[in-house]
Every structure is written in C-alpha cells, then in structure tokens.
Design a protein around this motif. Structure first.
Motif, PDB file in Angstrom:
ATOM      1  N   LYS A   1       0.828  -1.210   0.000  1.00 39.50           N
ATOM      2  CA  LYS A   1       0.000   0.000   0.000  1.00 39.50           C
ATOM      3  C   LYS A   1       0.860   1.256   0.000  1.00 39.50           C
TER       4      LYS A   1
ATOM      5  N   TYR B   1     -10.079   0.318   0.662  1.00 40.69           N
ATOM      6  CA  TYR B   1      -9.664  -1.076   0.726  1.00 40.69           C
ATOM      7  C   TYR B   1      -8.961  -1.392   2.049  1.00 40.69           C
ATOM      8  N   SER B   2      -8.190  -0.456   2.571  1.00 44.63           N
ATOM      9  CA  SER B   2      -7.525  -0.680   3.859  1.00 44.63           C
ATOM     10  C   SER B   2      -8.549  -0.865   4.971  1.00 44.63           C
TER      11      SER B   2
ATOM     12  N   ARG C   1     -11.707  -1.800   4.686  1.00 38.76           N
ATOM     13  CA  ARG C   1     -12.488  -3.024   4.498  1.00 38.76           C
ATOM     14  C   ARG C   1     -11.663  -4.267   4.825  1.00 38.76           C
ATOM     15  N   GLN C   2     -10.364  -4.250   4.529  1.00 38.40           N
ATOM     16  CA  GLN C   2      -9.517  -5.377   4.908  1.00 38.40           C
ATOM     17  C   GLN C   2      -9.437  -5.498   6.424  1.00 38.40           C
TER      18      GLN C   2
ATOM     19  N   TYR D   1     -11.776  -7.536  -0.992  1.00 39.28           N
ATOM     20  CA  TYR D   1     -10.952  -6.329  -0.873  1.00 39.28           C
ATOM     21  C   TYR D   1      -9.472  -6.693  -0.749  1.00 39.28           C
TER      22      TYR D   1
ATOM     23  N   ASN E   1      -5.440  -7.199  -1.913  1.00 38.23           N
ATOM     24  CA  ASN E   1      -4.474  -6.292  -2.533  1.00 38.23           C
ATOM     25  C   ASN E   1      -4.431  -6.477  -4.048  1.00 38.23           C
TER      26      ASN E   1
ATOM     27  N   ASN F   1      -7.030  -7.176  -6.040  1.00 45.65           N
ATOM     28  CA  ASN F   1      -8.151  -6.410  -6.593  1.00 45.65           C
ATOM     29  C   ASN F   1      -7.885  -4.909  -6.498  1.00 45.65           C
ATOM     30  N   LEU F   2      -7.269  -4.479  -5.399  1.00 47.83           N
ATOM     31  CA  LEU F   2      -6.925  -3.066  -5.241  1.00 47.83           C
ATOM     32  C   LEU F   2      -5.974  -2.629  -6.343  1.00 47.83           C
TER      33      LEU F   2
ATOM     34  N   VAL G   1     -17.413   0.564  -6.648  1.00 49.23           N
ATOM     35  CA  VAL G   1     -16.361   1.263  -5.905  1.00 49.23           C
ATOM     36  C   VAL G   1     -16.729   2.736  -5.762  1.00 49.23           C
TER      37      VAL G   1
END
Length: 164
Positions: A33, A53-54, A56-57, A117, A119, A121-122, A139
């Motif tokens: 990230k 994403y952070s 949701r992870q 979610y 990495n 997919n991010l 998104v």
C-alpha cells in the motif's frame, strides 16, 4: 470473576508493550500500500480507493478475530452450579463444542471481505484508474467523503538503530 479480568488485562498490557517495542514495518500489505500511495501521490481518488480497501480489509480481519474469540469462549465455557436452596443444587451443562460452529457464518463473512478487498483487486482497480478507465460503479458508490479527508502522506523509510 475479577481474577480472569485481571489476568486478561495483564496479558493485553504485556502484548501492547511488546508491540510498542518491536515495530513491524516489513508487512507485505503495508509495503504494498505504501508503494501504491507513493505511485499515485497526487491522485486523491486513488488515495481514497486505497483508504477504502484498507478499512475493508481491517473490517474483514476483525470479523474473523471476533468470531474466533467467540468460538473459543463457547468451547471453553464450563457448566455452573447454582444453589437453589433447601439443599438442592441445580447444575447447568456446558455448551457442546459443536455450538462453536454457530459462528461460522461470521467467519465466512470476514473471509469474503478479505477476498473481495484483497491487494490484488486493489491493484487492478487503481492501475486501471491510473490508465484512464473510470472506477467501477460499486467502488464509486462506496467512496465516501471520509476516505478523501485523510491526509496524503509521502512515506519515507527511516533507518532504525537498535538501542545499546
């Protein structure tokens, strides 16, 4: 009742002090990230997607951890004896270990969040957005103002010298 609380508080205190003493900076997801953040430093939308994403992870991990702790509590629960009076004692049975399977839907929900979610997919979404493609509708719908309000910080590695 007070003894288990004191013991768990002491364990948490020890774990927190150990965490403060040993910085963990080489986690794969953190460095990934950080790399994405530095690559899209001037793009606030890409930063907001990374923030989304952070969060949701972390949410997926907390669902899994909470479910695991609940299952552990169910499995380790012991039967109780209650004095009813008049020389009678009522004994309640402990829940069976199979009762811990009731938390499986919550574990599955957490795993689903981690997979959705991820990495990978991010990286796909941010790379496609950086190439000029619009963000997918799902998104865009999830991006709230709070993800844009977080400051964009350029990460710089800092040399850590061990204490003598």
């Amino acid at each position: 009742m007070i003894k288990p609380l004191l013991v768990s508080g002491f364990i948490c205190l020890c774990a927190m002090s150990a965490r403060a003493q040993a910085p963990v900076t080489n986690l794969e997801s953190e460095t990934f990230k950080q790399h994405l953040r530095s690559q899209y430093l001037q793009n606030d939308t890409a930063q907001a997607v990374i923030n989304l994403y952070s969060k949701r992870q972390a949410g997926g991990a907390s669902w899994i951890l909470g479910s695991a702790l609940t299952a552990l509590r169910i499995v380790t629960a012991s039967g109780r004896q209650t004095d009813v009076g008049g020389g009678y004692v009522m004994q309640e049975e402990a829940p069976s270990p199979a009762a811990a399977l009731m938390v499986m839907p919550f574990v599955a929900y957490g795993v689903g969040k981690l997979l959705h979610y991820s990495n990978g997919n991010l990286e796909k979404i941010v790379t496609a957005y950086g190439a000029g493609q619009p963000l997918p509708r799902n998104v865009r719908r999830k991006l709230k103002p709070r993800f844009f309000d977080q400051p964009i910080i350029q990460y710089k590695p800092v040399e850590v010298k061990p204490a003598n």
